[in-house]
Write a protein that holds these residues in place. Structure first.
Motif, PDB file in Angstrom:
ATOM      1  N   ILE A  31       0.789  -1.335   0.055  1.00 44.18           N
ATOM      2  CA  ILE A  31      -0.057  -0.012   0.000  1.00 44.18           C
ATOM      3  C   ILE A  31       1.062   1.342   0.021  1.00 44.18           C
ATOM      4  N   LYS A  32       0.572   2.228  -1.100  1.00 45.73           N
ATOM      5  CA  LYS A  32       1.263   3.321  -0.966  1.00 45.73           C
ATOM      6  C   LYS A  32       0.794   4.221  -0.015  1.00 45.73           C
ATOM      7  N   GLY A  33       1.773   4.999   0.753  1.00 52.26           N
ATOM      8  CA  GLY A  33       1.460   5.676   1.978  1.00 52.26           C
ATOM      9  C   GLY A  33       1.039   4.990   3.216  1.00 52.26           C
ATOM     10  N   ALA A  34       0.815   5.854   4.167  1.00 48.96           N
ATOM     11  CA  ALA A  34       0.521   5.229   5.336  1.00 48.96           C
ATOM     12  C   ALA A  34      -0.859   4.821   5.692  1.00 48.96           C
ATOM     13  N   LEU A  35      -1.143   3.643   6.426  1.00 53.36           N
ATOM     14  CA  LEU A  35      -2.322   3.215   6.915  1.00 53.36           C
ATOM     15  C   LEU A  35      -2.708   4.014   7.997  1.00 53.36           C
ATOM     16  N   THR A  36      -3.866   3.622   8.261  1.00 54.29           N
ATOM     17  CA  THR A  36      -4.501   4.275   9.603  1.00 54.29           C
ATOM     18  C   THR A  36      -4.970   2.721  10.413  1.00 54.29           C
ATOM     19  N   VAL A  37      -5.196   2.811  11.562  1.00 48.82           N
ATOM     20  CA  VAL A  37      -5.431   1.588  12.422  1.00 48.82           C
ATOM     21  C   VAL A  37      -6.758   1.006  11.873  1.00 48.82           C
ATOM     22  N   ASN A  38      -7.855   1.540  11.426  1.00 48.48           N
ATOM     23  CA  ASN A  38      -9.011   1.051  10.830  1.00 48.48           C
ATOM     24  C   ASN A  38      -8.824   0.377   9.891  1.00 48.48           C
ATOM     25  N   GLN A  39      -7.821   1.121   8.724  1.00 43.77           N
ATOM     26  CA  GLN A  39      -7.592   0.148   7.424  1.00 43.77           C
ATOM     27  C   GLN A  39      -6.805  -0.966   7.760  1.00 43.77           C
ATOM     28  N   LEU A  40      -5.854  -0.783   8.606  1.00 41.98           N
ATOM     29  CA  LEU A  40      -5.229  -2.217   8.844  1.00 41.98           C
ATOM     30  C   LEU A  40      -6.272  -3.197   9.232  1.00 41.98           C
ATOM     31  N   GLN A  41      -7.040  -2.782  10.279  1.00 38.40           N
ATOM     32  CA  GLN A  41      -7.974  -4.027  10.730  1.00 38.40           C
ATOM     33  C   GLN A  41      -9.099  -4.340   9.642  1.00 38.40           C
ATOM     34  N   ASN A  42      -9.252  -3.609   8.641  1.00 37.75           N
ATOM     35  CA  ASN A  42     -10.125  -4.124   7.508  1.00 37.75           C
ATOM     36  C   ASN A  42      -9.235  -5.099   6.586  1.00 37.75           C
ATOM     37  N   HIS A  43      -7.961  -4.605   6.318  1.00 43.15           N
ATOM     38  CA  HIS A  43      -7.283  -5.441   5.667  1.00 43.15           C
ATOM     39  C   HIS A  43      -6.840  -7.025   6.306  1.00 43.15           C
ATOM     40  N   TYR A  44      -6.451  -6.755   7.555  1.00 42.19           N
ATOM     41  CA  TYR A  44      -6.576  -8.033   8.199  1.00 42.19           C
ATOM     42  C   TYR A  44      -7.815  -8.876   8.419  1.00 42.19           C
ATOM     43  N   HIS A  45      -8.820  -8.405   8.369  1.00 39.17           N
ATOM     44  CA  HIS A  45     -10.070  -9.058   8.207  1.00 39.17           C
ATOM     45  C   HIS A  45     -10.164  -9.729   7.027  1.00 39.17           C
ATOM     46  N   ILE A  46      -9.899  -9.073   6.220  1.00 40.21           N
ATOM     47  CA  ILE A  46     -10.133  -9.556   4.692  1.00 40.21           C
ATOM     48  C   ILE A  46      -9.149 -10.654   4.396  1.00 40.21           C
ATOM     49  N   MET A  47      -7.749 -10.619   4.903  1.00 41.51           N
ATOM     50  CA  MET A  47      -6.960 -11.418   4.604  1.00 41.51           C
ATOM     51  C   MET A  47      -6.856 -12.788   5.522  1.00 41.51           C
ATOM     52  N   THR A  48      -7.221 -12.660   6.795  1.00 43.11           N
ATOM     53  CA  THR A  48      -7.239 -13.639   7.650  1.00 43.11           C
ATOM     54  C   THR A  48      -8.512 -14.489   8.152  1.00 43.11           C
ATOM     55  N   ASN A  49      -9.662 -13.669   7.915  1.00 46.47           N
ATOM     56  CA  ASN A  49     -11.016 -13.899   8.106  1.00 46.47           C
ATOM     57  C   ASN A  49     -11.252 -13.816   9.875  1.00 46.47           C
ATOM     58  N   PHE A  50     -10.571 -13.085  10.346  1.00 44.44           N
ATOM     59  CA  PHE A  50     -10.593 -12.827  11.824  1.00 44.44           C
ATOM     60  C   PHE A  50     -10.359 -11.187  11.999  1.00 44.44           C
ATOM     61  N   HIS A  51     -11.059 -10.622  13.009  1.00 49.01           N
ATOM     62  CA  HIS A  51     -10.829  -9.053  13.316  1.00 49.01           C
ATOM     63  C   HIS A  51      -9.771  -9.009  14.104  1.00 49.01           C
ATOM     64  N   LEU A  52      -9.075  -8.001  13.865  1.00 48.25           N
ATOM     65  CA  LEU A  52      -8.011  -7.323  14.887  1.00 48.25           C
ATOM     66  C   LEU A  52      -8.259  -6.490  15.800  1.00 48.25           C
ATOM     67  N   ASP A  53      -8.136  -7.213  16.892  1.00 45.86           N
ATOM     68  CA  ASP A  53      -8.609  -6.007  17.993  1.00 45.86           C
ATOM     69  C   ASP A  53      -7.523  -5.801  18.878  1.00 45.86           C
TER      70      ASP A  53
END
Length: 135
Positions: free
Chosen positions: A113-135
């Motif tokens: 991803i070009k540019g910096a991510l935010t916490v909620n964007q990381l949580q959404n990528h994590y969920h899509i990639m792993t099928n688990f929510h990142l808390d």
């Protein structure tokens, strides 16, 4: 302000409440009214307009709060790249040519991803990639 398509239930965001920014967890999103129900750390649940929601920049302290560990062996010696891991998932924060780049890896899937991510964007990528929510 946060964009509607970036907000999902379970995301961590900042809310503006009486002039103060509070961290909270999105419980529900109402796209029709452009509102999100957020539970703040003060255990108050309230519906906020998207104008009152803000993203949290992703940095080392946020990654450590999300139970990532810094992988000193994977970081480059130039000081412009840091790698954080949580199980088989890794986040690489890099600077190349004066620009931020975030690389995500989970098993055989990789995203840059070009540019910096935010916490909620990381949580959404994590969920899509792993099928688990990142808390």
């Amino acid at each position: 302000m946060i964009r509607l398509h970036d907000v999902k239930a379970g995301d961590t965001v900042l809310v503006s409440y009486e002039g103060e920014l509070l961290e909270g967890k999105v419980l529900e999103v109402n796209p029709e009214d452009r509102q999100a129900c957020v539970l703040t750390h003060e255990q108050q649940e309230f519906w906020y307009s998207l104008d009152d929601l803000y993203e949290i920049p992703l940095d080392e302290s946020q990654l450590l709060k999300l139970k990532f560990q810094k992988d000193e062996s994977a970081a480059t010696g130039n000081g412009h790249t840091a790698v954080y891991v949580r199980g088989p998932f890794s986040v690489q924060l890099a600077q190349e040519g004066g620009h931020d780049i975030t690389r995500l890896a989970y098993r055989d899937e990789h995203r840059e991803i070009k540019g910096a991510l935010t916490v909620n964007q990381l949580q959404n990528h994590y969920h899509i990639m792993t099928n688990f929510h990142l808390d």
